[in-house]
Design an enzyme around this catalytic site. Structure first.
Site, mmCIF file in Angstrom:
data_model
loop_
_atom_site.group_PDB
_atom_site.id
_atom_site.type_symbol
_atom_site.label_atom_id
_atom_site.label_comp_id
_atom_site.label_asym_id
_atom_site.label_seq_id
_atom_site.Cartn_x
_atom_site.Cartn_y
_atom_site.Cartn_z
ATOM 1 N N GLN A 218 -74.704 33.965 7.259
ATOM 2 C CA GLN A 218 -74.909 33.588 8.666
ATOM 3 C C GLN A 218 -73.737 34.088 9.508
ATOM 4 O O GLN A 218 -73.932 34.586 10.616
ATOM 5 C CB GLN A 218 -75.023 32.069 8.775
ATOM 6 C CG GLN A 218 -75.047 31.548 10.189
ATOM 7 C CD GLN A 218 -75.418 30.081 10.239
ATOM 8 O OE1 GLN A 218 -76.581 29.733 10.218
ATOM 9 N NE2 GLN A 218 -74.428 29.212 10.303
ATOM 10 N N ASP B 191 -71.673 29.207 5.079
ATOM 11 C CA ASP B 191 -72.878 30.008 5.355
ATOM 12 C C ASP B 191 -72.427 31.447 5.583
ATOM 13 O O ASP B 191 -72.436 31.956 6.709
ATOM 14 C CB ASP B 191 -73.613 29.436 6.562
ATOM 15 C CG ASP B 191 -74.121 28.027 6.288
ATOM 16 O OD1 ASP B 191 -75.216 27.903 5.734
ATOM 17 O OD2 ASP B 191 -73.389 27.054 6.588
ATOM 18 N N MET C 122 -76.504 21.536 13.019
ATOM 19 C CA MET C 122 -77.817 20.884 12.938
ATOM 20 C C MET C 122 -77.645 19.384 12.671
ATOM 21 O O MET C 122 -78.584 18.707 12.253
ATOM 22 C CB MET C 122 -78.667 21.539 11.860
ATOM 23 C CG MET C 122 -78.940 23.015 12.178
ATOM 24 S SD MET C 122 -80.410 23.680 11.426
ATOM 25 C CE MET C 122 -80.060 23.448 9.704
ATOM 26 N N LEU D 272 -73.567 15.307 10.246
ATOM 27 C CA LEU D 272 -72.209 15.869 10.202
ATOM 28 C C LEU D 272 -71.388 15.323 9.038
ATOM 29 O O LEU D 272 -71.546 14.169 8.636
ATOM 30 C CB LEU D 272 -71.491 15.584 11.520
ATOM 31 C CG LEU D 272 -72.172 16.146 12.778
ATOM 32 C CD1 LEU D 272 -71.303 15.866 14.005
ATOM 33 C CD2 LEU D 272 -72.465 17.631 12.662
ATOM 34 N N HIS D 273 -70.519 16.179 8.531
ATOM 35 C CA HIS D 273 -69.585 15.805 7.473
ATOM 36 C C HIS D 273 -68.231 16.420 7.819
ATOM 37 O O HIS D 273 -68.071 17.058 8.880
ATOM 38 C CB HIS D 273 -70.093 16.257 6.105
ATOM 39 C CG HIS D 273 -70.497 17.706 6.056
ATOM 40 N ND1 HIS D 273 -69.610 18.725 6.252
ATOM 41 C CD2 HIS D 273 -71.711 18.297 5.858
ATOM 42 C CE1 HIS D 273 -70.229 19.883 6.158
ATOM 43 N NE2 HIS D 273 -71.516 19.661 5.932
ATOM 44 N N HIS E 55 -68.027 20.052 9.178
ATOM 45 C CA HIS E 55 -68.319 20.217 10.611
ATOM 46 C C HIS E 55 -67.120 19.755 11.444
ATOM 47 O O HIS E 55 -66.732 20.410 12.409
ATOM 48 C CB HIS E 55 -69.532 19.374 11.011
ATOM 49 C CG HIS E 55 -70.811 19.728 10.306
ATOM 50 N ND1 HIS E 55 -71.424 18.880 9.422
ATOM 51 C CD2 HIS E 55 -71.594 20.826 10.375
ATOM 52 C CE1 HIS E 55 -72.536 19.437 8.974
ATOM 53 N NE2 HIS E 55 -72.667 20.615 9.525
HETATM 54 P P1 AMP Z 1 -75.159 23.272 9.722
HETATM 55 O O1 AMP Z 1 -75.216 22.017 10.525
HETATM 56 O O2 AMP Z 1 -75.318 23.050 8.264
HETATM 57 O O3 AMP Z 1 -76.024 24.344 10.276
HETATM 58 O O4 AMP Z 1 -73.676 23.790 9.854
HETATM 59 C C1 AMP Z 1 -73.035 23.914 11.095
HETATM 60 C C2 AMP Z 1 -71.761 24.692 10.889
HETATM 61 O O5 AMP Z 1 -70.924 23.987 9.979
HETATM 62 C C3 AMP Z 1 -72.020 26.068 10.288
HETATM 63 O O6 AMP Z 1 -71.163 27.006 10.899
HETATM 64 C C4 AMP Z 1 -71.675 25.859 8.843
HETATM 65 O O7 AMP Z 1 -71.266 27.029 8.192
HETATM 66 C C5 AMP Z 1 -70.525 24.873 8.957
HETATM 67 N N1 AMP Z 1 -70.357 24.186 7.671
HETATM 68 C C6 AMP Z 1 -71.328 23.639 6.883
HETATM 69 N N2 AMP Z 1 -70.805 23.168 5.746
HETATM 70 C C7 AMP Z 1 -69.468 23.417 5.792
HETATM 71 C C8 AMP Z 1 -68.375 23.181 4.911
HETATM 72 N N3 AMP Z 1 -68.550 22.603 3.721
HETATM 73 N N4 AMP Z 1 -67.140 23.570 5.296
HETATM 74 C C9 AMP Z 1 -66.945 24.175 6.496
HETATM 75 N N5 AMP Z 1 -67.931 24.429 7.378
HETATM 76 C C10 AMP Z 1 -69.176 24.058 7.041
#
Ligand code: AMP
Length: 284
Positions: free
Chosen positions: A154, A151, A30, A33-34, A37
């Site tokens: 998820q 997640d 979504m 990004l960090h 991601h």
């Molecule tokens: P999001 O943009 O938050 O929906 O996350 C996109 C993907 O990045 C999802 O598969 C999340 O589980 C993964 N994600 C989010 N935070 C982290 C994290 N701290 N470490 C690894 N993967 C992550």
């Protein structure tokens, strides 16, 4: 990096690419990004010929209008990060592209996998997740898709979806990336004030404590101590602290096999809702 905003040209590109017998890795996000991601993107690049990342703040998975409105959007920086990581394709559709007028999301009930924990506190959340990931999979047709353990539920839902619908995609789950002090990286962390950021740490602290004491306390005691840890912060309002079977997500009465159990926490920290989890074996 190629940027697509519409389904049809992306589909055409993928179709052409596929004819060369190449493999495709996919990282749905979504945005905002960090490094978490980026770790998924890097793994995909390592394992596939072409890596596609999507950025779409999916409205159907939000049950809270304020959360959707305030979800951070940092597209320019996201593009820089993806280019630096070596991502090949970014798909960044708008809402009308993914949900043409009249689109109705389906409802799914796969027991505790969809209806406990996040499913209980965010009704309809996983209907939105399943819908969007299914639609994205149909466009991108990935061989492998990458998700973060951050997640946890998820991941369980997506694995179930792939099984239910016989989707020819391998789900790759990657470890949670954390700040040096333990806080799980999350796009929502940017919304925390300095004071909230400090208290948010209590979530990972409580999870590490559960893991450390899992051998000498009952599940009830572990949850009670974690409740106390979160309660030591004045800004934390936990929604759930749970220890469940990592495959079925059914509550556990005792932790017989630490590797089969996972502790999960969701808590408001001020106005920001945070989640985190830990599998209760030693290798994390
Ligand atoms: P999001 O943009 O938050 O929906 O996350 C996109 C993907 O990045 C999802 O598969 C999340 O589980 C993964 N994600 C989010 N935070 C982290 C994290 N701290 N470490 C690894 N993967 C992550």
């Amino acid at each position: 990096m190629l940027l697509f905003r519409q389904i049809a040209p992306l589909r055409a590109y993928i179709h052409q690419y596929r004819s060369g017998n190449k493999t495709i890795g996919f990282v749905p996000t979504m945005g905002a990004l960090h490094a978490g991601h980026v770790s998924l993107v890097e793994q995909s690049i390592h394992e596939n010929d072409l890596t596609v990342c999507s950025i779409f703040v999916n409205p159907t998975q939000f049950n809270n209008a304020e959360d959707l409105a305030k979800y951070p959007r940092t597209l320019e920086n996201d593009i820089l990060m993806l280019e630096k990581a070596g991502c090949d394709v970014l798909f960044h559709p708008d809402g009308a592209e993914m949900y043409p007028d009249g689109f109705v999301t389906q409802q799914y009930n796969w027991g505790p996998v969809t209806h406990s924990l996040e499913g209980a506190f965010r009704p309809g959340h996983f209907d939105g997740v399943i819908t969007i990931v299914q639609k994205l999979f149909e466009v991108v047709t990935p061989d492998k898709a990458y998700f973060g353990q951050k997640d946890f539920q998820q991941c369980a839902v997506i694995e179930r979806m792939v099984t239910e619908f016989d989707m020819p995609v391998e789900i790759c789950i990657r470890p949670t990336l954390r700040e040096a002090d333990g806080l799980a990286l999350s796009s929502r962390n940017t919304r925390l004030s300095a004071e909230e950021r400090q208290e948010a740490l209590l979530i990972s602290k409580a999870l590490y404590e559960i893991k450390a004491h899992r051998g000498n306390q009952t599940v009830g005691e572990l949850v009670a101590s974690a409740t106390g840890t979160l309660g030591s912060g004045s800004l934390m309002k936990p929604e759930y602290i749970a220890i469940v079977d990592r495959y079925t997500l059914e509550p556990l009465e005792s932790i017989d096999k630490p590797g089969d159990s996972v502790a999960l926490i969701a808590s408001w920290c001020g106005n920001v809702r945070l989640i985190d989890n830990m599998i209760l074996n030693d290798s994390q």
